[in-house]
Design a protein around this motif. Structure first.
Motif, mmCIF file in Angstrom:
data_model
loop_
_atom_site.group_PDB
_atom_site.id
_atom_site.type_symbol
_atom_site.label_atom_id
_atom_site.label_comp_id
_atom_site.label_asym_id
_atom_site.label_seq_id
_atom_site.Cartn_x
_atom_site.Cartn_y
_atom_site.Cartn_z
ATOM 1 N N TRP A 1 0.824 -1.201 0.000
ATOM 2 C CA TRP A 1 0.000 0.000 0.000
ATOM 3 C C TRP A 1 0.863 1.257 0.000
ATOM 4 O O TRP A 1 1.897 1.319 0.660
ATOM 5 N N SER A 2 0.399 2.267 -0.699
ATOM 6 C CA SER A 2 0.995 3.589 -0.571
ATOM 7 C C SER A 2 0.378 4.267 0.649
ATOM 8 O O SER A 2 -0.613 3.785 1.224
ATOM 9 N N GLU A 3 0.939 5.406 1.040
ATOM 10 C CA GLU A 3 0.360 6.154 2.149
ATOM 11 C C GLU A 3 -1.066 6.566 1.821
ATOM 12 O O GLU A 3 -1.969 6.477 2.671
ATOM 13 N N THR A 4 -1.303 6.974 0.581
ATOM 14 C CA THR A 4 -2.646 7.376 0.152
ATOM 15 C C THR A 4 -3.618 6.207 0.238
ATOM 16 O O THR A 4 -4.751 6.344 0.727
ATOM 17 N N ASP A 5 -3.178 5.018 -0.249
ATOM 18 C CA ASP A 5 -4.029 3.821 -0.187
ATOM 19 C C ASP A 5 -4.423 3.509 1.256
ATOM 20 O O ASP A 5 -5.589 3.231 1.556
ATOM 21 N N ALA A 6 -3.419 3.522 2.143
ATOM 22 C CA ALA A 6 -3.652 3.137 3.531
ATOM 23 C C ALA A 6 -4.635 4.085 4.211
ATOM 24 O O ALA A 6 -5.569 3.651 4.896
ATOM 25 N N ARG A 7 -4.442 5.375 3.997
ATOM 26 C CA ARG A 7 -5.333 6.340 4.642
ATOM 27 C C ARG A 7 -6.748 6.234 4.081
ATOM 28 O O ARG A 7 -7.727 6.414 4.813
ATOM 29 N N ALA A 8 -6.862 5.928 2.780
ATOM 30 C CA ALA A 8 -8.179 5.760 2.171
ATOM 31 C C ALA A 8 -8.914 4.563 2.771
ATOM 32 O O ALA A 8 -10.153 4.542 2.802
ATOM 33 N N ARG A 9 -8.160 3.578 3.248
ATOM 34 C CA ARG A 9 -8.748 2.391 3.881
ATOM 35 C C ARG A 9 -8.956 2.582 5.380
ATOM 36 O O ARG A 9 -9.353 1.647 6.072
ATOM 37 N N GLY A 10 -8.642 3.768 5.877
ATOM 38 C CA GLY A 10 -8.855 4.049 7.286
ATOM 39 C C GLY A 10 -7.757 3.541 8.191
ATOM 40 O O GLY A 10 -7.950 3.440 9.411
ATOM 41 N N THR A 11 -6.599 3.222 7.631
ATOM 42 C CA THR A 11 -5.482 2.714 8.420
ATOM 43 C C THR A 11 -4.576 3.862 8.839
ATOM 44 O O THR A 11 -4.106 4.638 8.007
ATOM 45 N N GLU A 12 -4.337 3.969 10.139
ATOM 46 C CA GLU A 12 -3.426 4.999 10.630
ATOM 47 C C GLU A 12 -1.999 4.531 10.416
ATOM 48 O O GLU A 12 -1.624 3.432 10.848
ATOM 49 N N VAL A 13 -1.202 5.343 9.760
ATOM 50 C CA VAL A 13 0.132 4.898 9.366
ATOM 51 C C VAL A 13 1.202 5.860 9.840
ATOM 52 O O VAL A 13 0.935 7.009 10.200
#
Length: 457
Positions: free
Chosen positions: A354-366
């Motif tokens: 996942w990219s940072e954008t992908d992760a945040r779009a999925r609701g994952t705090e990174v």
């Protein structure tokens, strides 16, 4: 009427000998199964003969030419070297398929039922009865109706076979194939124009990864038009003119050749006979499969470019392994979390997970960490200080879930991060791994350390 000169029985019929096909055949034979391989064109498929391997030879030779000062180019010698590499690779695939459990048939296979196929071999034919079938028929370049291949309109196949460096070249499509080949010919001395319909080259990658590539293309005197839609073409004996719209405004460009690289089409049409075997097709000619690669006919599998997902050789390798494990009654299923994407541009681009954008779009705090090539000793020694490594991890667990690289040897560096995702490694696992000095791999370690420092503030 299907009349065969002889009938043979096998445990597995593999249709196609590209990366997925020959890997499936090899693995099935190693399991003691009797395997038939059908190949209608060249052993090794598109990747070996007119795709991955020859393109990377030209890319490498163009880079050597550039760093050598752009003098004394013998393009005939370059092409001869490319052909020798291809021949060696194809021969190696052929060697892999020569064993007591595998028989290779040079001809076009067509299914006539869910357990039988006819292989036409130019005047003779063989009926194959099989228990299992693995479809690995690959793909071909998409041909635009307004830009039919022929004359001065090229697909990647014809571009790789050019015997002289074009004086000028228009590339329609700024994806990975268009960028790789466009930049290669630019380094060899062509005046290159790239037309990309989206708002950036290499669509699908984050903009921060594509910017260094765009910068280098500009240094190579490449003209890049984004928001550019090619509409029609005029062919003359010695040139071709492309009419296009750039963000709605009419434009045109003229060159010696046009290269169309707008994607690939799965080879599931023609005489393959999927309907006679009861295999269903989905949109765009792809074959729906389950997590083991099974089609709706459970003993018939499909892998590689003819199933959903990016058309990548290493994806086909992986799916072949899963399919053979499944048909030999082992539990196996695909997991694409650690599937790397690589562009052999200059600088190279690679991504996994996942990219940072992908992760945040999925609701994952990174938490992310980034390290630059600019202060790495090995990068400076290579005169390749442009680029960075970025690692994406879950904030709470520090488990690595993605990574992106732009820079020299990104294609090799991404393997460490793919392994990290595959084994659920944490930032600390990478940071505490001793990386040799001076190497580019240290940048990966430093990116992990940067993420840890950010997370623990």
């Amino acid at each position: 009427m299907n009349i065969a000169n002889e009938t043979k029985e096998f445990d597995v019929l593999v249709i196609g000998s590209g990366p997925g096909g020959y890997t499936a055949a090899k693995r099935a034979a190693e399991a003691g199964l009797r395997v038939a391989v059908a190949e209608r064109e060249r052993i090794g498929g598109v990747c070996t003969n007119v795709g991955c391997i020859p393109s990377k030879v030209l890319i490498s030779e163009a880079h050597r030419f550039e760093i050598g000062g752009r003098s004394n180019l013998d393009f005939a010698e370059v092409q001869a070297f490319k052909d020798a590499v291809v021949q060696k690779q194809s021969g190696g695939v052929g060697f892999l398929l020569k064993n007591k459990y595998t028989e290779t048939f040079r001809g076009e296979a067509r299914l006539i039922s869910d357990h039988e196929a006819i292989i036409d071999q130019g005047g003779t034919s063989t009926r194959i009865r099989f228990e299992h079938c693995i479809l690995a028929t690959g793909s071909r370049p998409i041909e635009l109706p307004a830009f039919p291949f022929g004359g001065r309109i090229l697909s990647s196949t014809e571009a790789l076979g050019l015997q002289q460096v074009p004086e000028s070249l228009i590339v329609i499509g700024g994806g990975y194939i268009g960028i790789e080949l466009g930049q290669t010919f630019a380094k060899f001395g062509s005046k290159v124009t790239i037309l990309e319909g989206g708002d950036q080259i290499l669509p699908g990658f984050e903009a921060e990864l594509t910017r260094p590539v765009a910068k280098k293309l500009q240094e190579n005197q490449v003209d890049i038009f984004t928001g550019a839609i090619a509409e029609r073409v005029e062919q003359q004996p010695d040139r071709v003119t492309v009419h296009f719209k750039e963000n709605g405004n009419p434009r045109q460009a003229t060159a010696q050749y046009v290269l169309v690289t707008v994607g690939r089409r799965p080879n599931t049409d023609g005489n393959l006979g999927l309907d006679r075997a009861g295999v269903k097709l989905a949109e765009r000619g792809l074959i729906p499969v389950d997590e083991q690669g099974r089609t709706n006919v459970p003993h018939i599998f499909a892998i590689g470019d003819i199933v959903a997902g990016p058309a990548l050789a290493h994806k086909a390798y992986y799916e072949a392994k899963v399919a053979v494990e499944a048909l030999t009654h082992h539990h196996a299923k695909v997991d694409y979390r650690a599937l790397p994407l690589v562009v052999f541009s200059d600088p190279e681009v690679a991504s996994v997970g996942w990219s940072e954008t992908d992760a945040r779009a999925r609701g994952t705090e990174v938490v992310t960490g980034r390290a630059s090539y600019a202060i790495n000793g090995r990068a400076l020694a290579l005169r390749a200080a442009e680029g960075f490594v970025k690692i994406v991890a879950e904030k709470e667990t520090e488990r690595i879930i993605g990574a992106q690289i732009v820079g020299a040897e990104a294609s090799n560096l991404i393997a460490e991060l793919a392994l990290a995702i595959e084994m659920s490694a944490t930032l600390e696992d990478i940071a505490l791994t001793i990386h040799a000095h001076p190497t580019l791999g240290e940048i990966v370690m430093e990116a992990a350390e940067a993420a840890i420092a950010k997370r623990r503030k």
